[in-house]
Design a protein around this motif. Structure first.
Motif, PDB file in Angstrom:
ATOM      1  N   HIS A   6      49.794  58.542  26.756  1.00 22.47           N
ATOM      2  CA  HIS A   6      49.041  57.419  26.578  1.00 22.47           C
ATOM      3  C   HIS A   6      47.688  57.319  26.971  1.00 22.47           C
ATOM      4  O   HIS A   6      46.822  56.158  27.375  1.00 22.47           O
ATOM      5  CB  HIS A   6      49.830  56.253  27.673  1.00 22.47           C
ATOM      6  N   GLN A   8      44.694  56.140  25.269  1.00 25.25           N
ATOM      7  CA  GLN A   8      44.622  55.448  23.901  1.00 25.25           C
ATOM      8  C   GLN A   8      43.101  55.104  23.470  1.00 25.25           C
ATOM      9  O   GLN A   8      42.304  54.711  24.597  1.00 25.25           O
ATOM     10  CB  GLN A   8      45.402  54.066  24.411  1.00 25.25           C
ATOM     11  N   VAL A  61      55.489  47.773  24.014  1.00 29.10           N
ATOM     12  CA  VAL A  61      54.681  48.435  23.122  1.00 29.10           C
ATOM     13  C   VAL A  61      55.549  49.468  22.145  1.00 29.10           C
ATOM     14  O   VAL A  61      56.720  50.013  22.529  1.00 29.10           O
ATOM     15  CB  VAL A  61      53.957  49.776  24.024  1.00 29.10           C
ATOM     16  N   TYR A  81      51.469  50.104  18.903  1.00 29.99           N
ATOM     17  CA  TYR A  81      51.139  48.633  18.710  1.00 29.99           C
ATOM     18  C   TYR A  81      51.719  47.989  20.097  1.00 29.99           C
ATOM     19  O   TYR A  81      52.897  48.049  20.551  1.00 29.99           O
ATOM     20  CB  TYR A  81      51.802  48.008  17.492  1.00 29.99           C
ATOM     21  N   ASN A  82      50.665  47.158  20.900  1.00 25.23           N
ATOM     22  CA  ASN A  82      51.259  46.411  21.964  1.00 25.23           C
ATOM     23  C   ASN A  82      51.145  45.207  21.694  1.00 25.23           C
ATOM     24  O   ASN A  82      50.640  44.491  21.027  1.00 25.23           O
ATOM     25  CB  ASN A  82      49.917  46.411  23.031  1.00 25.23           C
ATOM     26  N   THR A  84      51.611  42.489  23.668  1.00 25.29           N
ATOM     27  CA  THR A  84      50.743  41.574  24.491  1.00 25.29           C
ATOM     28  C   THR A  84      49.588  41.376  23.905  1.00 25.29           C
ATOM     29  O   THR A  84      49.111  40.298  24.107  1.00 25.29           O
ATOM     30  CB  THR A  84      50.721  42.378  25.877  1.00 25.29           C
TER      31      THR A  84
END
Length: 102
Positions: A6, A8, A61, A81-82, A84
């Motif tokens: 992660h 990112q 996610v 892709y999140n 939130t």
């Protein structure tokens, strides 16, 4: 094949969000070492952390391994892709991390 972690970095992605809740990444735009943007069509993809249906409450996610063609060579990159914040992120490769398969 290496796994991804992660670490990112935001990335531009064109994706299809289908009515059954699945997401299909179609095109990715990355910045190269010179700061120029390069676009890559996703030749194939694999969801690495979900089953048939997407439940954003259980899996906020969604992670993908995508095969792209760059200068005549195939590369596998990880994107996520999140739900939130609605952002796509590029995942950095790692030799000691693996995802579970769908």
């Amino acid at each position: 094949m290496p796994g991804f972690v992660h670490v990112q970095q935001p990335v531009d992605v064109i994706a299809r969000h289908q009515k059954n809740g699945t997401i299909i990444p179609l095109k990715i735009r990355l910045q190269d070492e010179d700061g120029e943007y390069q676009s890559y069509a996703v030749r194939s993809y694999r969801c690495t952390n979900l089953t048939e249906s997407i439940d954003p409450r259980r899996f906020p996610v969604v992670m993908f391994e995508c095969k792209i063609l760059s200068f005549g060579k195939e590369h596998i990159i990880g994107i996520a892709y999140n739900f939130t914040d609605g952002l796509w992120k590029l995942l950095e490769p790692s030799t000691h991390s693996t995802f579970s398969k769908c």
